[in-house]
Scaffold this active site. Structure first.
Site: not given
Length: 318
Positions: A155, A218, A254
Site C-alpha cells: 500500500d 485506496k 479500498k
C-alpha cells in the site's frame, strides 16, 4: 487477487477534460446511505462477506511481534468457530482478505502465518507512510525491503504535493517506479483524499494512479483528519468504472480509516454493488481497511446466532 492492471501511457488530455459535479456526487452519496439494508440472516451473510474483504490492520507505534502474531491469528479465524458452526459456515474457509502491517513488521507477520500453515497475504504500507514526504529513493527502498521480507501486497502513498500543484505527469512517473519496485506484489495506491481539496483533484489522482499501473486505489491512510467518506468513494469508483470502460482493466477499491461499525460495512458493500456491480464484491477487487471493524461484525453475528449481544471481553480481540 485478480489479473494485474498493466497501466497505460500518461494521457494529459483525458485528465484536462475532467469536471466533477459536486452536487450530484453528494446527492448520490445521500441516496446510497438512505437505502434499506438487509436484515436477519441476509444481514449476517453480508457481514461475513464484509469480514472476508477486510485487510486486518495494525499500524501503531507500539506494534510488537506478539500483537502482530495476535492479529494474524484473528485474521485466520475472524469469527468464533462455535458461531460459524451454528450457521453451518465453519468449513467454508472464512478468513479476512489480508493482514496489513508496517514494513518492519512484515517478517513477523509472514512467520506467524507460515507457522499456522496459512497462505493469507501480508500487505505492507510503504513509501513514507502516512505523509509520503521522504526522498523518492528512500520510498522506493522501503517498497523493495517489504517485498523482500515477504509482503505480497504493497500500500503506497502518493506525494500529495504533486497532486495539489497539478504535477500529474511527475506523480505518474513516481507511481510507475513504485510499481516496478513492487515486482510481483500487488500495488494499492493511497490517495489520502482528505488532503486533496476537491472532488476533481480526487478523480484526477485516481485516474493517474490507475494509468501508472495501480491494482487498487485506496481512500486514506487512516491518519488524515478526514478519511473514507461516501462522496469521495463515489468519485473514486466512477473513475474506476471509466478506466475499465476505456481500457478493459478492472482496478480494485479500498476505503480505509474510520470504518468501525457493521452498519457502515453494509453501506460500503451496498455502494460497491450499486456503482460497480457484483464483480467487485470480492476480496480481489474490494477491501476494507480496518482494525476495529471486525469486533463489531463478530458482535452482530453473535447476536444473530444467540439473540443476545456479547460483552467485548467474550470475543477474541481483533
Amino acid at each position: 487477487m485478480s489479473a494485474r492492471n498493466p497501466g497505460t501511457d500518461f494521457d494529459l488530455e483525458w485528465l484536462s477534460k475532467v469536471r466533477v459535479n459536486t452536487q450530484a456526487v453528494l446527492k448520490r452519496a445521500q441516496h446510497i446511505q438512505g437505502l434499506k439494508l438487509p436484515k436477519k440472516q441476509w444481514q449476517t451473510a453480508w457481514l461475513l462477506k464484509a469480514a472476508s474483504c477486510i485487510d486486518l490492520t495494525t499500524l501503531a507505534g507500539d506494534d510488537t511481534p506478539s500483537n502482530v502474531h495476535r492479529l494474524c491469528v484473528k485474521a485466520i479465524q475472524p469469527v468464533r468457530y462455535d458461531l460459524l458452526r451454528r450457521m453451518d459456515m465453519h468449513d467454508k474457509g472464512l478468513t479476512t482478505a489480508a493482514v496489513c502491517v508496517y514494513p518492519s513488521r512484515v517478517a513477523d507477520a509472514v512467520r506467524s502465518l507460515k507457522a499456522a500453515n496459512s497462505c493469507l497475504p501480508v500487505a505492507s504500507v510503504a513509501t513514507g507512510f502516512p505523509a509520503g514526504q521522504t526522498p523518492l529513493e528512500t520510498r522506493l527502498q522501503e517498497v523493495r525491503m517489504a517485498v523482500r521480507d515477504g509482503a505480497t501486497e504493497i500500500d503506497i502513498v502518493i506525494n500529495r504535493t504533486l497532486a495539489l500543484t497539478g504535477q500529474w505527469e511527475v506523480m505518474y512517473r513516481e507511481i510507475v517506479q513504485f510499481r516496478e519496485a513492487c515486482g510481483d506484489a500487488h500495488m494499492k495506491t493511497i490517495l489520502a483524499t482528505g488532503d486533496l481539496g476537491t472532488f476533481t483533484n480526487i478523480y484526477k489522482a485516481s485516474m493517474v494512479a490507475m494509468m501508472a499501473g495501480s491494482d487498487f486505489i485506496k481512500t486514506s491512510t487512516g491518519k488524515e483528519a478526514v478519511n473514507a467518506t461516501y462522496p469521495v468513494a463515489i468519485v473514486m469508483v466512477r473513475a474506476i468504472r471509466d478506466y475499465f470502460l476505456r481500457t478493459g482493466h478492472k482496478v480494485g477499491f479500498k476505503p480505509a480509516g474510520g470504518i468501525r461499525t457493521a452498519q457502515e460495512a453494509l453501506v460500503w458493500l451496498t455502494l460497491i454493488k450499486e456503482e460497480l456491480g457484483n464483480d467487485w464484491l470480492h476480496p480481489h477487487l474490494f477491501r476494507l481497511g480496518a482494525s476495529s471493524l471486525l469486533a463489531d461484525i463478530e458482535r452482530q453475528v453473535y447476536h444473530h446466532v444467540t439473540g443476545q449481544y456479547a460483552a467485548y471481553h467474550e470475543q477474541p480481540m481483533a
